[in-house]
Design a protein around this motif. Structure first.
Motif, PDB file in Angstrom:
ATOM      1  N   LEU A 203       6.267   0.842  -1.363  1.00 44.52           N
ATOM      2  CA  LEU A 203       7.122  -0.147  -2.013  1.00 44.52           C
ATOM      3  C   LEU A 203       6.476  -1.525  -1.926  1.00 44.52           C
ATOM      4  O   LEU A 203       6.172  -2.149  -2.926  1.00 44.52           O
ATOM      5  CB  LEU A 203       8.511  -0.153  -1.362  1.00 44.52           C
ATOM      6  CG  LEU A 203       9.324   1.141  -1.483  1.00 44.52           C
ATOM      7  CD1 LEU A 203      10.616   1.030  -0.678  1.00 44.52           C
ATOM      8  CD2 LEU A 203       9.632   1.466  -2.935  1.00 44.52           C
ATOM      9  N   SER A 204       6.250  -1.980  -0.700  1.00 40.30           N
ATOM     10  CA  SER A 204       5.550  -3.239  -0.464  1.00 40.30           C
ATOM     11  C   SER A 204       5.244  -3.335   1.019  1.00 40.30           C
ATOM     12  O   SER A 204       6.017  -2.842   1.850  1.00 40.30           O
ATOM     13  CB  SER A 204       6.393  -4.438  -0.900  1.00 40.30           C
ATOM     14  OG  SER A 204       7.569  -4.540  -0.113  1.00 40.30           O
ATOM     15  N   LEU A 210      10.510   7.777   0.750  1.00 36.84           N
ATOM     16  CA  LEU A 210      10.170   9.168   1.049  1.00 36.84           C
ATOM     17  C   LEU A 210      10.967  10.115   0.172  1.00 36.84           C
ATOM     18  O   LEU A 210      12.191   9.978   0.044  1.00 36.84           O
ATOM     19  CB  LEU A 210      10.450   9.485   2.515  1.00 36.84           C
ATOM     20  CG  LEU A 210       9.805   8.600   3.586  1.00 36.84           C
ATOM     21  CD1 LEU A 210      10.065   9.173   4.974  1.00 36.84           C
ATOM     22  CD2 LEU A 210       8.322   8.419   3.349  1.00 36.84           C
ATOM     23  N   VAL A 211      10.283  11.108  -0.376  1.00 35.38           N
ATOM     24  CA  VAL A 211      10.921  12.196  -1.117  1.00 35.38           C
ATOM     25  C   VAL A 211      10.351  13.505  -0.576  1.00 35.38           C
ATOM     26  O   VAL A 211       9.133  13.710  -0.569  1.00 35.38           O
ATOM     27  CB  VAL A 211      10.651  12.089  -2.637  1.00 35.38           C
ATOM     28  CG1 VAL A 211      11.231  13.314  -3.358  1.00 35.38           C
ATOM     29  CG2 VAL A 211      11.247  10.813  -3.200  1.00 35.38           C
ATOM     30  N   GLY A 212      11.234  14.370  -0.120  1.00 35.34           N
ATOM     31  CA  GLY A 212      10.776  15.652   0.421  1.00 35.34           C
ATOM     32  C   GLY A 212      11.833  16.274   1.308  1.00 35.34           C
ATOM     33  O   GLY A 212      13.034  16.047   1.112  1.00 35.34           O
ATOM     34  N   HIS A 213      11.409  17.048   2.288  1.00 35.47           N
ATOM     35  CA  HIS A 213      12.352  17.767   3.151  1.00 35.47           C
ATOM     36  C   HIS A 213      11.755  17.934   4.537  1.00 35.47           C
ATOM     37  O   HIS A 213      10.549  17.748   4.741  1.00 35.47           O
ATOM     38  CB  HIS A 213      12.664  19.149   2.569  1.00 35.47           C
ATOM     39  CG  HIS A 213      11.612  20.168   2.905  1.00 35.47           C
ATOM     40  ND1 HIS A 213      10.398  20.236   2.244  1.00 35.47           N
ATOM     41  CD2 HIS A 213      11.577  21.148   3.852  1.00 35.47           C
ATOM     42  CE1 HIS A 213       9.668  21.228   2.752  1.00 35.47           C
ATOM     43  NE2 HIS A 213      10.357  21.789   3.732  1.00 35.47           N
ATOM     44  N   ALA A 276      14.328   8.034   0.533  1.00 36.03           N
ATOM     45  CA  ALA A 276      14.731   7.364   1.769  1.00 36.03           C
ATOM     46  C   ALA A 276      13.749   6.237   2.127  1.00 36.03           C
ATOM     47  O   ALA A 276      12.534   6.395   2.018  1.00 36.03           O
ATOM     48  CB  ALA A 276      14.809   8.375   2.911  1.00 36.03           C
ATOM     49  N   TRP A 277      14.305   5.117   2.564  1.00 38.55           N
ATOM     50  CA  TRP A 277      13.481   3.987   2.985  1.00 38.55           C
ATOM     51  C   TRP A 277      12.859   4.283   4.343  1.00 38.55           C
ATOM     52  O   TRP A 277      13.509   4.826   5.248  1.00 38.55           O
ATOM     53  CB  TRP A 277      14.336   2.731   3.075  1.00 38.55           C
ATOM     54  CG  TRP A 277      13.567   1.482   3.426  1.00 38.55           C
ATOM     55  CD1 TRP A 277      13.049   0.580   2.558  1.00 38.55           C
ATOM     56  CD2 TRP A 277      13.249   1.000   4.745  1.00 38.55           C
ATOM     57  NE1 TRP A 277      12.418  -0.452   3.238  1.00 38.55           N
ATOM     58  CE2 TRP A 277      12.517  -0.203   4.594  1.00 38.55           C
ATOM     59  CE3 TRP A 277      13.495   1.471   6.032  1.00 38.55           C
ATOM     60  CZ2 TRP A 277      12.044  -0.945   5.672  1.00 38.55           C
ATOM     61  CZ3 TRP A 277      13.012   0.752   7.120  1.00 38.55           C
ATOM     62  CH2 TRP A 277      12.307  -0.447   6.935  1.00 38.55           C
ATOM     63  N   ALA A 278      11.589   3.906   4.518  1.00 32.44           N
ATOM     64  CA  ALA A 278      10.905   4.119   5.788  1.00 32.44           C
ATOM     65  C   ALA A 278       9.835   3.052   5.978  1.00 32.44           C
ATOM     66  O   ALA A 278       9.319   2.497   5.000  1.00 32.44           O
ATOM     67  CB  ALA A 278      10.274   5.501   5.845  1.00 32.44           C
TER      68      ALA A 278
END
Length: 545
Positions: A203-204, A210-213, A276-278
């Motif tokens: 993002l910056s 995050l995209v996944g499982h 999800a933000w990380a």
């Protein structure tokens, strides 16, 4: 029968009194000796307080915390997504006591010499009575130092170390203390985390989406999680909070809770990350190297946990044998039962003495390269061996109680369900043994540290000296170890390290351990100690009357 009240069919006789309350610190001479030897005496008063609490109030609270398993509430009554796990109130009471006493953070909020040793002892005491909560406690302790790799997460690290528990589902800023979980395992990869498919999109700065499982996601009600995901530069480590730093829930979805063999008081889950933000910790592509510090500390707690399960199972068996009569005398007076109990006692003492020795090495690792190298490889060796021994050990203790050890009023069924977990969690047996081979091949300082440790006990016992000879050739590089023999050599190293720890400590159990485990005077089952051993000497260290 004439003296019985109406409708009473029999008197209740020949039953042992309740096991609790017991003072788990005062009762455990091996633990107290090990803590003192490894520099933890400065924390003895706190350990004494927690040992008394664990053997009384926490022991009582633990039964309902296990019987009433966590429940997932994905939505509220109005249909809003809430992703909430509900626990029995006893779970929160146990977590609060453990965190306030330092089970999760003593090493970090009171970082004087001996703190790692004392924290290890606290973990061992706690795990004896409530192993489920040990999962979030261990991960919180182990994750805190990893957070220091990201200066922006300094407040997260501080709050993770703070002895304050807050079980509410609220954001980071609304809590004085935090708990931390972890998510590495995905469906397609298991231990092969480099096969992870979760994608991290920049993002910056150090912020990602995050995209996944995750197929196994531990303690999903923690405030934040260390996770691995594929960033543009490769597999990387991230902190993913439950709540978005700018407000609202993070895009973490709890799909279901695992229906596990044991560990019932703790929730384990399957999750999906839907943007999800990380925040990244460490460099891109260095995820395994970043998170490995957490993994090493959790592996030590696996060893401590299995040692704790052994200790509680042994205490239950000894208590029963002391009070139960069979064929005209107490079970404890039967020669074969004494052999079984003494054999279990040797195993339990060797486990905790070795585990606290490793904790001492962790404590001194920052200023001693030799201790750091020893901690690095001895953790893998001990994690493999001590955790492997626990299931058979607990089962043998159950057998000492007979049918009473197989019903849920006893703590032993819970311990038996729990016993296989530590050998699976944080890398199964094969992973540990391959790690030992990898360290010996790539990190020569680990072989040197092992050899120094073992040589320090040479000349004190003939069986130990004979056992050590072939290990010298392996540790000096003269005898290569092939992968198919990794378990055999790791077992040999583990037994040698346990024996060396007992010998160097001057333990009165060292000669019996060496004769039975190293000298070939032992069968495959517990209770096969050779003639001539002083069972009284062994058993008097188990449990005060």
């Amino acid at each position: 029968m004439d003296t019985l009240p109406p409708f009473a069919t029999h008197r209740v006789e020949n039953q042992p009194p309740p096991f609790a309350p017991r003072d788990l610190w005062r009762d455990d001479v091996a633990l107290r000796e090990a803590v003192s030897r490894e520099g933890g005496d400065g924390h003895a008063e706190a350990l004494a307080r927690y040992g008394a609490l664990a053997g009384d109030e926490i022991y009582r609270l633990s039964f309902d915390a296990h019987r009433d398993k966590p429940r997932l509430r994905s939505h509220d009554a109005q249909g809003h997504r809430i992703d909430l796990v509900e626990f029995h109130p006893n779970y929160h009471a146990i977590m609060r006591a453990a965190i306030e006493y330092g089970v999760a953070g003593l090493s970090w909020h009171d970082p004087r010499p001996g703190s790692h040793v004392a924290r290890a002892a606290l973990s061992y005491l706690h795990h004896q009575v409530e192993p489920g909560t040990s999962c979030p406690l261990t991960m919180t302790h182990a994750a805190a130092p990893v957070l220091h790799h990201a200066p922006a997460l300094a407040e997260w690290a501080r709050k993770a170390a703070t002895p304050s528990y807050d079980g509410r589902d609220v954001g980071f800023g609304d809590k004085a203390g935090l708990t931390l979980g972890m998510g590495m395992t995905e469906k397609q990869g298991g231990s092969d985390v480099r096969a992870n498919q979760t994608v991290a999109t920049l993002l910056s700065g150090d912020e990602y989406e995050l995209v996944g499982h995750k197929w196994f996601f531990s303690a999903p009600m923690s405030d934040g999680f260390l996770v691995l995901a594929q960033a543009p530069g490769g597999l990387s480590c991230f902190l993913m909070p439950r709540w978005h730093p700018h407000g609202g829930k993070n895009a973490l979805r709890l799909m279901r809770l695992k229906d596990k063999l044991g560990d019932w008081s703790n929730a384990s889950s399957e999750v999906e990350f839907q943007g999800a933000w990380a925040q990244r910790i460490g460099d891109e592509g260095r995820g395994v190297a970043t998170i490995i510090e957490m993994v090493m500390l959790t592996r030590l707690d696996c060893m401590l946990g299995s040692a704790g399960e052994m200790r509680m199972a042994l205490g239950q068996a000894m208590h029963h044998a002391r009070h139960r009569r069979s064929f005209g005398k107490p079970l404890l007076d039967h020669a074969l039962m004494r052999n079984v109990l003494a054999d279990l006692a040797l195993e339990a003492e060797a486990a905790i003495q070795f585990a606290i020795r490793v904790a001492g090495a962790v404590d001194r690792a920052g200023g001693d390269a030799g201790e750091a190298a020893f901690a690095r490889i001895a953790t893998a060796i001990g994690k493999y061996w001590v955790c492997k021994r626990a299931p058979a050990f607990v089962n043998e203790a159950q057998e000492c109680l007979g049918g009473a050890g197989y019903v849920e009023e006893s703590i032993l069924p819970r311990l038996y369900r729990q016993a296989p977990l530590n050998s699976i969690w944080e890398g199964s047996g094969n992973i540990q043994c391959l790690d030992v081979l990898r360290a010996l091949a790539r990190e020569p300082q680990t072989a040197a540290a092992l050899l120094t440790e073992l040589e320090s006990a040479a000349g004190r016992n003939a069986a130990f000296d004979a056992w050590l000879d072939p290990l010298r050739a392996v540790l000096s590089g003269q005898t290569p170890v092939v992968e198919a023999q990794a378990r055999a050599w790791t077992e040999r190293l583990a037994l040698a390290l346990q024996a060396a720890t007992l010998l160097r400590a001057g333990s009165p159990l060292a000669p019996a351990f060496c004769a039975s485990r190293l000298g070939g005077q032992h069968g495959l089952a517990f209770g096969t100690l050779p003639e001539g051993l002083d069972f009284d000497l062994v058993l008097q260290r188990v449990l005060p009357a």
